[in-house]
Enzyme design. Structure first.
Site, PDB file in Angstrom:
ATOM      1  CB  SER A  79      41.396  26.932  28.838  1.00 11.93           C
ATOM      2  OG  SER A  79      42.542  27.729  28.729  1.00 11.93           O
TER       3      SER A  79
ATOM      4  CG  ASP B  82      38.406  42.641  38.735  1.00 12.66           C
ATOM      5  OD1 ASP B  82      39.429  43.021  38.125  1.00 12.66           O
ATOM      6  OD2 ASP B  82      37.474  43.403  39.043  1.00 12.66           O
TER       7      ASP B  82
ATOM      8  CG  ASP C 116      32.663  38.099  49.746  1.00 14.87           C
ATOM      9  OD1 ASP C 116      33.828  38.423  50.060  1.00 14.87           O
ATOM     10  OD2 ASP C 116      31.693  38.197  50.508  1.00 14.87           O
TER      11      ASP C 116
ATOM     12  CD  GLU D 192      39.576  48.293  36.071  1.00 18.56           C
ATOM     13  OE1 GLU D 192      39.775  49.512  36.269  1.00 18.56           O
ATOM     14  OE2 GLU D 192      40.026  47.402  36.799  1.00 18.56           O
TER      15      GLU D 192
ATOM     16  CG  ASP E 106      40.922  47.278  40.651  1.00 17.64           C
ATOM     17  OD1 ASP E 106      40.211  46.763  39.769  1.00 17.64           O
ATOM     18  OD2 ASP E 106      40.619  47.287  41.860  1.00 17.64           O
TER      19      ASP E 106
END
Length: 820
Positions: free
Chosen positions: A262, A334, A522, A195, A337
Site C-alpha cells: 500500500s 513479524d 525490538d 521463513e 513463526d
C-alpha cells in the site's frame, strides 16, 4: 433436392429459435437478480425507516435514525451488490468451498480447517464491546433481510453465479464478519512463506555469505550473524521438490511478494497550500472482478463517514469523517513463526515441549465434497499453534524426519478485538483519540495513517509478538519448537509500536518501507515490503514546499521507476554505445537499438512506451541467469526481481559479483557478459511474443491489469463478460504500483495493485475524491459492474462528499427500507 433443402432450412430455423429462447431464458433468470435500487421494501428487525441513496456512481449513502439502523442498511446494500462475493469469502474461511466446487478446492479447505479461523472468530464474538456487537447484529440482520427478499420474490437466487453452482446461502451472523477480518489477515501475511524460503535457500547455498545477497535486508544497520539452518536441523532435505506451481484463483494464501502492500502519505497545514491537512491512501491487493473494495457512506450519530469497505465487514476501513481521515498500509510486522516440533519416537501422538512430551490437542473435522465421498481430517494443535502438513507453504522441504511443523500467528488469538477497534476509529474526533482507540486492534498489523484538522500521524497497530533475545533464528526461519527461548512470551506493549505524530517536516508517509531500525527483539520486522518506491516518494514530497490535493493525486499516479533509473546505469555500464554498427536484422543490431532506446529513457513506466517492456524483460532475464546455477530448481521460487540483489551483484558488495560466474562452465563469466547475454535473452523473448519492431512495442500490451472473476474467469465465452482487462502504466517498483505476475506465459500481467484510491483534503473536505478499480456491483449484467474501471485506469476519481443533497442529485435510485 428441394425437399431436403426445405427440411434443412426448417431445422436451422428451429435450432436458431431454440438458441434464442435458451439465451433469452438464461438472460431472464440472470437478470432477475439485478437489484432494483429505486423502490420501497418492507423488512423485519428495523426500528425506523432507512434510506439508501445511491449517487450517480452507485455509491450508497445510508441514512437512518440510529446507528443500528444505518448498519442494517449497509448490510442490505452489500448483499444487494456483492452477495456472491460475500458468500464465497465466508465459505473460504469456513473451509467449505468443496461443497460447491468439488475436489478442485479440497486443499484450500484442508488448510482453512487446520487454521481454524472460523471457530476462533466465533469465540471472539463474546469479547467485542457492546457497540460492536450491536453493529454486527444489525449488519447481519440487513444482509438477511435481503436474503429473505430474494427468496420471497424469486430474485434469481441473488446472483447469476448461483444458477451455475449449487451454493445454498445460510443466514449471515456476527461471527461471519469477524471471520472475514481473519481471512484478510491470511491474505496479508507473508512471513511464513519468507521463513521457509530463507531456510531452503540456506540449505541450497554452499556459501552462506551469499544468503544476504539473494535475500537482502532492507537498508539500515547490519544484523548479527544467524546460524545456518542445517546446523539447527541437520536432517532437513537440501534439495527437495517445490510444491505445485499452479495456484487456484480461490486460494486466499498469497504467493511470495503478494502479501499486501500500500501507499499512504499526509501533509500538515504548514505543508499544504490551502492550509488544511491532506491524506492520500491506496491499499494494494490482488485484482479481481468485482474488486474486493466497495465504496459507501454511513450517516452515524457522531456524523457521516465515507470511504472503502469490504463486503461482509461493517466498517469503513479507509476513509474520512468531517473531522478525521484514516488510511492503511501493510505494516509487515513479524507476526508469524514456523516451529519445528519433534515427535515422540515411541508415540507419534506426542510432541516435545520444554517440560517433556505432551499429547497434541486434536479434533476431527469432516469436509463434504461435491460428487465425492467426504473426508475426515484430524486437526492437531501444539502449544505453539496448529500443525500444518508438509504440502502447505512447502513446509515439507525444510522439515526433517520425525518432526512436524506448527504455526504461531497473532491472527489465531481467540480474544481478537480488532473489529471493535476499527469501528471505534470511525467515531474518533482527533488523531490522539484514534491512536488510543486502536490499542485493541490485534491483526492483521497495519500502519494507520491519520489526519485531523490540525495534526498528522502514523501509528503501527496490531499485536507484535514478544521474543526472547536468545531466540535461535530471531524468527527469520523455522526454529526448534521445544526450546523455551524460541517460544513467544506474550506480546510487546502497544506503546512500543512505532508512532510518529506531528513531525517537524510536516510530511509523513509509508510505502511498506522500513520505518524503524531497532535491534532484535525490538525490531518489529526483518522483512519489509519496499526498498524502492520510498525513494521516489521522498523526492516527490520534498520537491515542493507545499502540497495540494492534485499534487497528492499526481504522486499516487506516478509511473517513474527509481529502480530502472538506478539499475540500468549499473548493468549497462560497459554496453552503452560500444561496438561497430551491426547489419539490419542481426541480434547485435537488435541489442544496439534496445540500448539506444534505454539510454534516452527517463524510467517512466508509461503504458504507451517500448522502453519499460525492454527493461522489464532484460532485468527478469538477468536475475534468472544469475541465480539458476546456484539455486537450481529453487530459482523458480523467485518470480519477482529483487532490485537490491542486482545492485549488490553489480556493485560487488561483499564479493556478490561471484553470482555472475556460471559454476558449471569452464570460462569465468563477468557481470558484463551476463548483462549482454540476458539482454539477448530478453530480445529473443520479445521478438517471439510481441515482434521484432522494438520501437513499436507498448508496455501496456504486456502490463494488462487482470481483474478476473475468480470462478468464471477461465470459462470459455463467459470470460469475455466477467473479466475486466486494461492496459496500464506503472510497474513493480513505482508509486503507481502494478505488481507483475512473474509467471510465463504472461510474466508482466498487472495482477496486484491499488484497487482503491482516495485523497482527503481537510481544507475543503467535500473536494476529497476516491475510486475503485472495477465497479460497485458484482453482477456482470449490471452497468455498474465496470463503470468505474475506465476512470481508475485513466487516473480519474469521483467526488467523496458528505453533502446529502449532492448524493441525491442525479442519483441512480433511492431504496427505502420500512419496518414491517
Amino acid at each position: 433436392m428441394s425437399i431436403v433443402f426445405r427440411w434443412l432450412l426448417r431445422l436451422a430455423v428451429v435450432m436458431i429459435a431454440m438458441i434464442v429462447l435458451a439465451v433469452g431464458l438464461v438472460y431472464y433468470l440472470a437478470s432477475r437478480s439485478l437489484p432494483e435500487y429505486d423502490r420501497t421494501v418492507n423488512v423485519a428487525d428495523l426500528s425506523a425507516p432507512v434510506e439508501i441513496v445511491r449517487d450517480n456512481a452507485n455509491v450508497p449513502h445510508v441514512f437512518g435514525e440510529s446507528d443500528r439502523d444505518v448498519f442494517f442498511g449497509l448490510g442490505y446494500a452489500h448483499a444487494q451488490d456483492r452477495l456472491w462475493q460475500m458468500t464465497m469469502m465466508r465459505r473460504t474461511v469456513q473451509g467449505r468451498l468443496s461443497e460447491v466446487f468439488g475436489a478442485r478446492t479440497v486443499s484450500i479447505d484442508r488448510l482453512m480447517r487446520r487454521l481454524d479461523l472460523y471457530r476462533l472468530a466465533s469465540r471472539s464474538v463474546g469479547v467485542q464491546d457492546e457497540q460492536t456487537l450491536e453493529a454486527l447484529a444489525a449488519y447481519a440482520a440487513g444482509v438477511n433481510a435481503r436474503l429473505l427478499q430474494i427468496n420471497e420474490e424469486a430474485l434469481g437466487r441473488g446472483a447469476p453465479e448461483m444458477f451455475l453452482f449449487n451454493a445454498p446461502v445460510a443466514p449471515w451472523s456476527p461471527a461471519d464478519s469477524l471471520a472475514l477480518v481473519k481471512l484478510m489477515g491470511l491474505q496479508l501475511s507473508g512471513h511464513v512463506t519468507a521463513e521457509v524460503l530463507r531456510a531452503r535457500v540456506s540449505l541450497a547455498l554452499e556459501d552462506q555469505d551469499r544468503l544476504s545477497d539473494i535475500l537482502p535486508d532492507a537498508p539500515g544497520s547490519g544484523l548479527a550473524a544467524l546460524p545456518e539452518y542445517s546446523s539447527l536441523f541437520p536432517d532437513a532435505p537440501r534439495f527437495a521438490e517445490t510444491g505445485p506451481a499452479a495456484r487456484d484463483p480461490l486460494s486466499p494464501v498469497p504467493e511470495r511478494g503478494f502479501a499486501g502492500a500500500s501507499n499512504a502519505w499526509s501533509a500538515a497545514p504548514t505543508r499544504s497550500a490551502a492550509g488544511g491537512t491532506l491524506l492520500a491512501n491506496d491499499p494494494h491487493l490482488g485484482f479481481s472482478a468485482p474488486s474486493i473494495w466497495y465504496l459507501a457512506r454511513l450517516e452515524l450519530a457522531d456524523g457521516g463517514v465515507i470511504g472503502g469497505t469490504i463486503p461482509g465487514i461493517p466498517v469503513v476501513l479507509t476513509g474520512r469523517s468531517a473531522r478525521l481521515g484514516w488510511g492503511l498500509t501493510t505494516a509487515y510486522v513479524d507476526d508469524q513463526d514456523v516451529f519445528i516440533e519433534r515427535l515422540n519416537p515411541d508415540d507419534p501422538e506426542q510432541y516435545l515441549t520444554p517440560d517433556g512430551y505432551k499429547p497434541f490437542e486434536t479434533r476431527p473435522s469432516i469436509i463434504e465434497i461435491k460428487d465425492a465421498a467426504p473426508i475426515t481430517l484430524t486437526l492437531r494443535w501444539t502449544e505453539n499453534g496448529p500443525v500444518l502438513p508438509g504440502s502447505q507453504f512447502n513446509l515439507g522441504t525444510v522439515t526433517p524426519p520425525g518432526h512436524v511443523t506448527a504455526l504461531g500467528w497473532t491472527v489465531l488469538d481467540p480474544d481478537d478485538t480488532s473489529l471493535s477497534a476499527a469501528l471505534a476509529i470511525m467515531s474518533a474526533k482527533t488523531v490522539q483519540e484514534a491512536i488510543a482507540l486502536s490499542e485493541g486492534y490485534i491483526s492483521p498489523a497495519q500502519n494507520l495513517s491519520l489526519v485531523d484538522q490540525d495534526t498528522i500521524a502514523m501509528k503501527t497497530i496490531g499485536a507484535v509478538p514478544k521474543r526472547d533475545p536468545q531466540h535461535q533464528s530471531q524468527g527469520r526461519f523455522p526454529s526448534q519448537g521445544w526450546r523455551a527461548e524460541n517460544r513467544w512470551q506474550g506480546r510487546m506493549p502497544y506503546a512500543s509500536n512505532p508512532e510518529f505524530v506531528a513531525p517537524r517536516g510536516g510530511i509523513l508517509g509509508n510505502t511498506n518501507n522500513k520505518i524503524v531500525d531497532r535491534p532484535f527483539p525490538d525490531h518489529v520486522s526483518f522483512l519489509w515490503g519496499d526498498t524502492q518506491r520510498i525513494n521516489r516518494w521522498q523526492r516527490l514530497m520534498q520537491s515542493r514546499q507545499v502540497h495540494t490535493r492534485d499534487s497528492f493525486i499526481e504522486a499516487q499516479l506516478d509511473p517513474v521507476s527509481f529502480t530502472a533509473r538506478s539499475l540500468l546505469p549499473l548493468i549497462g555500464a560497459d554496453l552503452w554505445f560500444t561496438g561497430q554498427a551491426a547489419p539490419e536484422g542481426t541480434p547485435e543490431r537488435q541489442r544496439q537499438i534496445a540500448l539506444g532506446l534505454l539510454a534516452n529513457w527517463n524510467g517512466e513506466m508509461n503504458e504507451h512506451l517500448p522502453e519499460p517492456l525492454i527493461y522489464a524483460a532484460w532485468i527478469r532475464a538477468l536475475q534468472k541467469r544469475l541465480i539458476s546455477d546456484e539455486l537450481g530448481p529453487l530459482a523458480d521460487a523467485f518470480t519477482q526481481v529483487e532490485p537490491l540483489f542486482i545492485e549488490r551483484v553489480y556493485r560487488d558488495i561483499d564479493g556478490a559479483s561471484v553470482w555472475c560466474d556460471v559454476k558449471q562452465s569452464a570460462p569465468k563469466e563477468s557481470c558484463t557478459d551476463m548483462a549482454r547475454l540476458a539482454l539477448d535473452d530478453a530480445l529473443v523473448w520479445i521478438g517471439e511474443t510481441y515482434g521484432t519492431a522494438l520501437e513499436s512495442l507498448r508496455w501496456g500490451d504486456a502490463h494488462q491489469a487482470t481483474h478476473d472473476h475468480q470462478v468464471l474467469g477461465d470459462v470459455p465465452v463467459l470470460r469475455y463478460f466477467v473479466n475486466i482487462r486494461q492496459s496500464t502504466s506503472g510497474g513493480d517498483n513505482t508509486l503507481q504500483r502494478g505488481l507483475t505476475s512473474g509467471k510465463d506465459p504472461t510474466p508482466f500481467h498487472n495482477v496486484h495493485g491499488a484497487g482503491y484510491r482516495g485523497v482527503y483534503d481537510f481544507a475543503d473536505p467535500d473536494s476529497s475524491v476516491f475510486v475503485i478499480a472495477t465497479g460497485q456491483s458484482g453482477h456482470f449484467l449490471s452497468r455498474h459492474y465496470d463503470d468505474l474501471s475506465q476512470l481508475w485506469r485513466r487516473g480519474e476519481y469521483i467526488p467523496m462528499s458528505l453533502d446529502q443533497e449532492l448524493a441525491r442529485a442525479a442519483s441512480v435510485g433511492v431504496t427505502t427500507l420500512v419496518p414491517k
